[in-house]
Design an enzyme around this catalytic site. Structure first.
Site, PDB file in Angstrom:
ATOM      1  N   SER A 188      25.227  36.129  78.255  1.00  0.00           N
ATOM      2  CA  SER A 188      23.957  36.247  78.964  1.00  0.00           C
ATOM      3  C   SER A 188      23.772  35.247  80.098  1.00  0.00           C
ATOM      4  O   SER A 188      22.952  35.448  80.967  1.00  0.00           O
ATOM      5  CB  SER A 188      22.806  36.136  77.978  1.00  0.00           C
ATOM      6  OG  SER A 188      22.920  34.956  77.222  1.00  0.00           O
ATOM      7  N   HIS A 216      23.421  42.644  75.694  1.00  0.00           N
ATOM      8  CA  HIS A 216      23.352  42.847  77.148  1.00  0.00           C
ATOM      9  C   HIS A 216      24.318  43.928  77.646  1.00  0.00           C
ATOM     10  O   HIS A 216      24.430  44.140  78.848  1.00  0.00           O
ATOM     11  CB  HIS A 216      23.634  41.536  77.887  1.00  0.00           C
ATOM     12  CG  HIS A 216      22.463  40.602  77.904  1.00  0.00           C
ATOM     13  ND1 HIS A 216      21.376  40.783  78.747  1.00  0.00           N
ATOM     14  CD2 HIS A 216      22.191  39.493  77.186  1.00  0.00           C
ATOM     15  CE1 HIS A 216      20.498  39.815  78.549  1.00  0.00           C
ATOM     16  NE2 HIS A 216      20.957  39.014  77.604  1.00  0.00           N
ATOM     17  N   LYS A 248      16.137  44.878  75.157  1.00  0.00           N
ATOM     18  CA  LYS A 248      16.664  44.718  76.516  1.00  0.00           C
ATOM     19  C   LYS A 248      16.662  46.080  77.224  1.00  0.00           C
ATOM     20  O   LYS A 248      15.602  46.578  77.547  1.00  0.00           O
ATOM     21  CB  LYS A 248      17.995  44.000  76.458  1.00  0.00           C
ATOM     22  CG  LYS A 248      17.714  42.563  75.982  1.00  0.00           C
ATOM     23  CD  LYS A 248      18.852  41.617  75.973  1.00  0.00           C
ATOM     24  CE  LYS A 248      18.298  40.219  75.669  1.00  0.00           C
ATOM     25  NZ  LYS A 248      18.931  39.589  74.520  1.00  0.00           N
TER      26      LYS A 248
HETATM   27  C1  PLP Z   1      18.588  38.720  73.433  1.00  0.00           C
HETATM   28  C2  PLP Z   1      19.736  38.515  72.563  1.00  0.00           C
HETATM   29  C3  PLP Z   1      19.594  38.526  71.176  1.00  0.00           C
HETATM   30  C4  PLP Z   1      18.261  38.611  70.502  1.00  0.00           C
HETATM   31  O1  PLP Z   1      17.761  39.903  70.534  1.00  0.00           O
HETATM   32  P1  PLP Z   1      16.213  40.150  70.226  1.00  0.00           P
HETATM   33  O2  PLP Z   1      16.172  41.582  69.832  1.00  0.00           O
HETATM   34  O3  PLP Z   1      15.453  39.883  71.477  1.00  0.00           O
HETATM   35  O4  PLP Z   1      15.832  39.250  69.110  1.00  0.00           O
HETATM   36  C5  PLP Z   1      20.726  38.408  70.402  1.00  0.00           C
HETATM   37  N1  PLP Z   1      21.938  38.270  70.969  1.00  0.00           N
HETATM   38  C6  PLP Z   1      22.110  38.237  72.295  1.00  0.00           C
HETATM   39  C7  PLP Z   1      23.479  38.089  72.881  1.00  0.00           C
HETATM   40  C8  PLP Z   1      21.014  38.356  73.144  1.00  0.00           C
HETATM   41  O5  PLP Z   1      21.184  38.310  74.463  1.00  0.00           O
END
Ligand code: PLP
Length: 400
Positions: A188, A216, A248
């Site tokens: 990310s 992502h 996301k």
């Molecule tokens: C955003 C993210 C999460 C967390 O996901 P949520 O559903 O927002 O709790 C977990 N792993 C990665 C790699 C992320 O980018």
């Protein structure tokens, strides 16, 4: 007698310490939906750092599904999933998600964080080994902290180093009972993609399981946004657990994991976050279901995201910006110094572009950046304006 000490004194002290180092979060507030032309802290700006890659959070079918489900099923689910909190909407969402992913089965959790924190510590425990990319997401790190398994870290994106760690583990006595390799699919902070085919091959050679966190990559990579396993044309038997999020590209909220029926039966019987915390409100489950359907029916959103990404990255590079190792719509604009990155973000905001600085400790010292995330709903005019703002500020700060 000494004056009784204030048992909460540390609260203010610790926050003041963060403020003094400029490490405290200053929260910006959206007045209205997360769309490219949005209002933040009362200012009209271009949103360039949301995870709502495809604009699905405001897609009419998704919004309608949420509103309808609240009317037909109520505001809350009434319980945790295993007791009385599994509604037809939850079951249908899991069925449709599994079909979308081409997996035998899927399980939906309250969030991606809850998925990693609930499932990872069950997959490996005492006497086991987990091998993790050094830049994995914090929810993976916290999930693994809940496990009694031995932990080893391999160099970021480096399959050779992973091979070394796995070979070393095999030479140890007693050999680990189970071995799990965990990686983010898309990282990310840099937008680079894990070398999943090499990871899967090594795992197979060493008898290890593979767990990929594709938060992502979903909605971004692979056929119609099916994610990293589809992107690399890997088989389900090669990547045993494909984890993701609805927060996301799907534009809602929730976590999930897909794989074999055996994995899903194991996951829901064992994950404490799933067993002990309330299930999604009907509106959330219905919105997630609609988002999966939209992605199945309208793959053009994914194509548009990539068109926007290619144009932005090409023109930014032509201007002389360093975009690091990105291979996805996550586009870091490298600045270097933390205070320069913060200043850059503020100047961009003045010029009507909202993109946050990412500084130490989120990234290494000297690697501060503005992290932009492209969006399918940005227009060509939006991009022209955003790039012009970057050019102005980049010159002011002598980055280009
Ligand atoms: C955003 C993210 C999460 C967390 O996901 P949520 O559903 O927002 O709790 C977990 N792993 C990665 C790699 C992320 O980018």
């Amino acid at each position: 007698m000494n004056a009784p000490r204030d048992p909460t004194g540390f609260l203010g002290e610790e926050v003041r310490a963060l403020v003094a180092q400029d490490l405290d979060w200053k929260i910006r507030v959206l007045d209205g939906p997360s769309v490219p032309r949005c209002t933040i802290d009362g200012r009209k700006v271009l949103m360039l750092c949301s995870n709502n890659y495809l604009g699905l959070s405001t897609h009419p079918r998704v919004v309608e599904a949420a509103a309808n489900a609240a009317r037909t099923h109520g505001a809350g689910s009434g319980s945790v999933r295993p007791i009385a909190g599994t509604m037809d909407l939850h079951v249908e969402l899991e069925r449709r998600l599994a079909r979308f992913k081409g997996a035998e089965a899927s399980l939906v959790y309250q969030s991606g964080f809850a998925t990693n924190a609930g499932l990872l510590p069950q997959l490996v425990g005492e006497g086991d080994l987990v091998v993790s990319d050094e830049l994995n997401h914090g929810s993976i790190i916290d999930g693994l902290r809940l496990s009694r398994a031995e932990r080893a870290v391999y160099r970021h994106g480096d399959a050779d180093d992973l091979g070394r760690v796995l070979a070393e583990a095999e030479r140890k006595a007693p050999a680990p009972r189970r071995v799990l390799v965990v990686t983010d699919g898309v990282f990310s902070m840099d937008g680079d993609i894990a070398p999943l085919p090499a990871i899967a091959r090594l795992a197979r050679e060493h008898g290890a399981m593979v767990y990929v966190d594709d938060a992502h990559g979903e909605g971004v990579l692979g056929e119609g946004g099916r994610g990293i396993v589809s992107h690399f044309h890997l088989g389900r038997e090669e990547v045993q657990a494909e984890m993701g999020t609805f927060s996301k590209a799907f534009g809602v909220v929730g976590g999930h994991v897909s794989g074999s029926r055996a994995l899903i039966d194991f996951a829901f019987n064992k994950s404490r976050t799933w067993l002990l915390s309330g299930s999604h409100p009907p509106a959330v489950a219905a919105a997630c279901l609609a988002a999966v359907e939209v992605l199945e029916r309208e793959p053009e959103h994914v194509a548009r995201l990539w068109t926007r990404t290619r144009r932005f990255q090409k023109e930014m590079r032509e201007l002389g910006f360093d975009l690091g190792a990105t291979a996805t719509p996550i586009t870091p604009v490298m600045v270097g110094d933390s205070s320069a990155a913060k200043k850059m973000s503020e100047r961009l905001f003045d010029l009507g572009v909202f993109a946050l600085p990412i500084v130490f400790p989120m990234v290494a010292k000297g690697k501060a950046r503005i992290r932009t995330i492209l969006n399918a709903a940005l227009t060509d005019d939006d991009l022209t304006e955003a790039i012009a703002a970057f050019r102005t500020v980049g010159r002011e700060l002598r980055l280009i």
